[in-house]
Scaffold this motif. Structure first.
Motif, PDB file in Angstrom:
ATOM      1  N   ILE A 279       1.067  -1.141   0.091  1.00 50.46           N
ATOM      2  CA  ILE A 279      -0.017  -0.036   0.010  1.00 50.46           C
ATOM      3  C   ILE A 279       0.905   1.112   0.123  1.00 50.46           C
ATOM      4  O   ILE A 279       1.761   1.351   0.859  1.00 50.46           O
ATOM      5  N   TRP A 280       0.662   2.018  -1.088  1.00 52.47           N
ATOM      6  CA  TRP A 280       1.356   3.394  -1.095  1.00 52.47           C
ATOM      7  C   TRP A 280       0.511   4.522  -0.765  1.00 52.47           C
ATOM      8  O   TRP A 280      -0.907   4.296  -0.829  1.00 52.47           O
ATOM      9  N   PRO A 281       0.885   5.698  -0.453  1.00 49.52           N
ATOM     10  CA  PRO A 281      -0.009   6.713   0.151  1.00 49.52           C
ATOM     11  C   PRO A 281      -0.818   7.334  -0.903  1.00 49.52           C
ATOM     12  O   PRO A 281      -0.557   7.174  -2.128  1.00 49.52           O
ATOM     13  N   GLU A 282      -1.774   8.471  -0.464  1.00 50.51           N
ATOM     14  CA  GLU A 282      -2.304   9.254  -1.275  1.00 50.51           C
ATOM     15  C   GLU A 282      -1.362   9.880  -2.520  1.00 50.51           C
ATOM     16  O   GLU A 282      -0.297  10.418  -2.028  1.00 50.51           O
ATOM     17  N   SER A 283      -1.692   9.894  -3.568  1.00 49.15           N
ATOM     18  CA  SER A 283      -1.157  10.371  -4.820  1.00 49.15           C
ATOM     19  C   SER A 283       0.457  10.506  -4.832  1.00 49.15           C
ATOM     20  O   SER A 283       1.326  11.065  -4.996  1.00 49.15           O
ATOM     21  N   ALA A 284       0.861   8.982  -4.359  1.00 49.02           N
ATOM     22  CA  ALA A 284       2.308   8.431  -4.248  1.00 49.02           C
ATOM     23  C   ALA A 284       2.990   8.754  -5.774  1.00 49.02           C
ATOM     24  O   ALA A 284       3.895   8.996  -5.855  1.00 49.02           O
ATOM     25  N   ILE A 285       1.959   8.394  -6.815  1.00 46.13           N
ATOM     26  CA  ILE A 285       2.506   8.660  -8.063  1.00 46.13           C
ATOM     27  C   ILE A 285       2.111   9.964  -8.642  1.00 46.13           C
ATOM     28  O   ILE A 285       0.938  10.123  -8.820  1.00 46.13           O
ATOM     29  N   ALA A 286       2.861  10.929  -8.541  1.00 40.55           N
ATOM     30  CA  ALA A 286       2.411  12.154  -8.709  1.00 40.55           C
ATOM     31  C   ALA A 286       2.272  12.731 -10.159  1.00 40.55           C
ATOM     32  O   ALA A 286       3.109  13.396 -10.555  1.00 40.55           O
ATOM     33  N   ALA A 287       1.257  12.183 -10.602  1.00 41.65           N
ATOM     34  CA  ALA A 287       1.284  12.048 -12.244  1.00 41.65           C
ATOM     35  C   ALA A 287      -0.167  11.681 -12.775  1.00 41.65           C
ATOM     36  O   ALA A 287      -1.016  11.182 -11.453  1.00 41.65           O
ATOM     37  N   LEU A 288      -0.524  11.880 -13.763  1.00 43.02           N
ATOM     38  CA  LEU A 288      -1.974  11.756 -14.293  1.00 43.02           C
ATOM     39  C   LEU A 288      -1.914  10.259 -14.478  1.00 43.02           C
ATOM     40  O   LEU A 288      -0.842   9.749 -15.328  1.00 43.02           O
ATOM     41  N   GLU A 289      -2.964   9.253 -14.316  1.00 47.68           N
ATOM     42  CA  GLU A 289      -3.081   8.087 -14.586  1.00 47.68           C
ATOM     43  C   GLU A 289      -2.824   7.898 -16.158  1.00 47.68           C
ATOM     44  O   GLU A 289      -2.017   6.650 -16.448  1.00 47.68           O
ATOM     45  N   ILE A 290      -3.536   8.692 -16.964  1.00 51.54           N
ATOM     46  CA  ILE A 290      -3.618   8.332 -18.291  1.00 51.54           C
ATOM     47  C   ILE A 290      -2.216   8.543 -18.950  1.00 51.54           C
ATOM     48  O   ILE A 290      -1.865   7.980 -19.968  1.00 51.54           O
ATOM     49  N   ASP A 291      -1.306   9.461 -18.331  1.00 50.85           N
ATOM     50  CA  ASP A 291       0.091   9.570 -18.790  1.00 50.85           C
ATOM     51  C   ASP A 291       0.915   8.502 -18.403  1.00 50.85           C
ATOM     52  O   ASP A 291       2.206   8.288 -18.804  1.00 50.85           O
ATOM     53  N   MET A 292       0.515   7.468 -17.554  1.00 52.84           N
ATOM     54  CA  MET A 292       1.648   6.665 -17.046  1.00 52.84           C
ATOM     55  C   MET A 292       1.030   5.158 -17.408  1.00 52.84           C
ATOM     56  O   MET A 292       1.459   4.175 -16.630  1.00 52.84           O
TER      57      MET A 292
END
Length: 527
Positions: A279-292
Motif C-alpha cells: 500500500i502506497w499513500p495518497e498521490s504517491a504517483i504524482a502524475a496523471l494515470e492516463i500519462d503513466m
C-alpha cells in the motif's frame, strides 16, 4: 476571586477563552481527555452567571468556542506558510475566519440552551444542552460540505466511554461526555445530586461493559506492507522528481528491478507464497494515470509475477469530460484475473473533497487573491458517495482518502457485512511537524472502533499505522522517515450496531429529550 473576575464582561470573555483553549490538550497528541470536564463545567457555571443578558451570553459562548477551534486547528497555518505563499497576517486572518465560522455552530447550541426560559438546571443541562450540541455538530459536519473535525468523542478512545462507539458512533461518546459534564455541574450546584451520581456511574459502567463486546468475526490473516515514502512536499509535483520518487517506493516495497524480477518471480511462484498487499499513500504517483499507462501496465505484470498486489494513490483524468479525480488504483494480483487497465473496476475515486486543497469554493473570486488558492491539484471532481469495495484475495477493503476519513456516515454507508478492512491513504506533509497529523490519526482510529474492523493507514511522511477492530495499535512508523510497516492483519466480517443503525438512535434521543424538556417546563416535577 474568580467571582470578582467574572463580574465584568471582559473578565467573562477572558475566562471563556481560557476554558475553550485548554480543550486542545484533550485531543492527540496530548490525549489528556480529562481536560474536557473542567472546561465544560467551568463554562456551564459561567453561562449560568451571564444567562440573563442574552447578547453577552452569545458573545461569551462564541469566544469559548472560537478559542477552542483556534487552539485545535491552528496547524492549518503550516500549509499556508510553506506552500501557499501567503503573508503571515493574511494566513492568520484566514485561520481566525475559519475558526469563527466553525465556532458559530456550538455557540448557537449553548446560546439556545441558556436562552430557553426554565428555572430547572436539570432540564437545561441534561435534556436541552446535549441535544442542541449534537444537532449543531451534525449541521457543522454537513453544511457547505461539512467540517466534522474535533468532535469531543475522539478524545476518549482510551477510556471506558469508547464502548459507546460501536453502538452509537463517535457522537455517542460525545453525548456521554456532555451528560457527565452536566451531572458534575449539578453536583457543584448541589442539585439532583443522587441522580447525577447514579447517572455518571451508569454511563461509565455501561461504556466499560460495552467495551468488552465484539460484534465482528476475525478471518484468515493477510500480509500487508504499508510504505511511507517521506517525499518532500515542496518538490513532489516537479516533473524531474516523478521517477526518483517512484523508484524510492519500489525499493521500499521490495519490488525487484527489471533485471532480476523474472527469475525471482519464477521462484516465488514455485513456492506459492501468500500474496502480499503493498500500500502506497495518497498521490504517491504524482502524475496523471492516463500519462503513466505504459509504466503502470508493466508494473502490474511485474507485481503479478512476484505474487504482490499494489494499492496506490494517483490522479485519474477523464479526457472525455476534462475532469480530475483523486483516486486509488490496484495493480498486480487482481481478482478474477481482470488485469490492470485505465478502466479496470478495482479502483476508488474520492468523494468528500477538501475545500481549498481539492476544490475552491467561489472559485472566480478566491483564485486571483493569493497563490494559496492555486495549490497543485485543487480542481477535482467528486467520486460517487457509494462505491464498490476494493477487492484483494478473499476479502474487500472500504476506502477513504485523507480528509474524508473524518466523515463517519460516508464510510459507514460503504461498509458491508463482508467488508474486511478499512483503508485510508493520506498525505499530511502539507502540515509539517504540527499536531494536525496526530489528530488525523486519532480520527481514523475511531473509524476502526465504530465499525469493528482493522484499519490500514498509509501516509507520505506520517503517521503510517495499523489498528485492529478494537482500536488497538498493531504498529506504526515514526514521522518523517522513509520506511515500510509489514504485518499480518485479520479482516473482520459482520455488523456493529452503529453500522446497522447509524446515528438514528441519537436523533431519536434528541427528539425525545427536547419533547421531554418542553413537557417538564410546562408541567414541572421535582427531581
Amino acid at each position: 476571586m474568580l467571582t470578582k473576575i467574572t463580574s465584568s464582561v471582559y473578565g467573562q470573555l477572558i475566562v471563556a477563552a481560557l476554558l475553550g483553549a485548554i480543550q486542545v490538550f484533550a485531543f492527540a497528541p496530548f490525549q489528556q481527555w480529562w481536560i474536557l470536564y473542567p472546561s465544560f463545567v467551568g463554562m456551564f457555571l459561567l453561562l449560568k452567571q451571564v444567562q440573563l443578558h442574552h447578547k453577552k451570553l452569545f458573545l461569551v459562548s462564541f469566544v469559548f468556542n472560537l478559542s477552542m477551534f483556534i487552539a485545535t486547528l491552528h496547524w492549518i497555518y503550516v500549509s499556508m506558510d510553506l506552500f501557499g505563499g501567503m503573508p503571515f497576517i493574511a494566513s492568520a486572518l484566514l485561520i481566525v475566519l475559519l475558526c469563527a465560522y466553525l465556532a458559530i455552530f456550538p455557540s448557537i447550541a449553548l446560546w439556545l440552551s441558556y436562552r430557553i426560559s426554565t428555572q430547572s438546571n436539570f432540564i437545561r443541562l441534561l435534556l436541552i444542552l446535549p441535544s442542541f450540541w449534537l444537532i449543531m455538530d451534525w449541521v457543522r459536519g454537513w453544511f457547505l460540505t461539512g467540517f466534522p473535525w474535533a468532535y469531543l468523542g475522539y478524545s476518549h478512545a482510551d477510556t471506558p466511554l469508547v464502548g459507546f462507539a460501536p453502538i452509537l458512533g463517535v457522537q455517542g461518546i460525545t453525548l456521554a461526555i456532555m451528560l457527565i459534564c452536566a451531572c458534575l455541574t449539578l453536583l457543584l450546584l448541589k442539585q439532583s445530586q443522587k441522580f447525577s451520581l447514579l447517572l455518571i456511574l451508569a454511563i461509565v459502567m455501561s461504556g466499560y461493559n460495552l467495551k468488552q463486546l465484539s460484534f465482528t468475526e476475525l478471518q484468515a490473516p493477510i500480509k500487508v506492507a504499508l510504505v511511507q515514502g517521506n517525499i518532500d512536499q515542496k518538490h513532489k509535483w516537479e516533473p524531474d522528481q516523478l521517477y526518483p520518487s517512484i523508484l524510492k517506493y519500489l525499493g521500499l516495497s521490495g519490488i525487484k528491478n527489471d533485471a532480476t524480477s523474472t527469475e525471482t518471480a519464477k521462484v516465488v511462484k514455485e513456492k506459492k507464497q501468500q500474496t502480499e498487499l503493498v500500500i502506497w499513500p495518497e498521490s504517491a504517483i504524482a502524475a496523471l494515470e492516463i500519462d503513466m499507462q505504459r509504466f503502470l501496465q508493466s508494473l502490474s505484470r511485474k507485481l503479478e509475477e512476484e505474487n504482490k498486489a499494489l494499492l496506490t494513490g494517483i490522479i485519474n483524468y477523464d479526457i472525455n469530460k476534462d475532469e480530475y479525480f483523486n483516486s486509488i488504483i490496484m495493480l498486480g494480483e487482481l481478482p478474477n484475473n481482470q488485469g490492470y487497465s485505465q478502466t479496470s473496476p478495482n479502483r476508488y475515486a474520492k468523494h468528500q473533497l477538501l475545500p481549498i486543497g481539492e476544490f475552491v469554493p467561489f472559485e472566480s473570486l478566491l483564485r486571483p487573491l493569493a497563490p494559496y488558492f492555486n495549490l497543485p491539484m485543487s480542481s477535482f471532481q467528486r467520486g460517487g458517495a457509494h462505491q464498490a469495495n476494493l477487492k484483494f484475495a478473499d476479502t474487500t477493503l472500504a476506502a477513504a482518502l485523507c480528509y474524508e476519513i473524518a466523515f463517519p456516515e460516508l464510510l459507514r454507508e460503504n461498509i458491508h457485512e463482508k467488508t474486511g478492512l478499512i483503508l485510508t491513504l493520506s498525505n499530511d506533509a502539507w502540515f509539517g511537524d504540527s499536531i494536525g497529523p496526530a489528530q488525523h490519526l486519532e480520527i481514523a482510529r475511531m473509524r476502526a472502533i465504530e465499525l469493528g474492523r482493522p484499519l490500514l493507514r498509509s501516509t507520505n511522511n506520517g503517521i503510517t499505522a495499523i489498528f485492529d477492530g478494537k482500536g488497538h495499535e498493531m504498529g506504526r512508523l515514526p514521522a518523517n522517515v522513509d520506511a515500510v510497516l509489514r504485518d499480518e492483519v485479520q479482516p473482520a466480517y459482520g455488523f456493529t450496531p452503529y453500522q446497522r443503525a447509524g446515528q438514528t438512535p441519537l436523533f431519536i434521543f434528541c427528539v425525545l429529550a427536547l419533547l421531554s424538556a418542553l413537557y417538564l417546563i410546562k408541567r414541572p416535577i421535582k427531581i
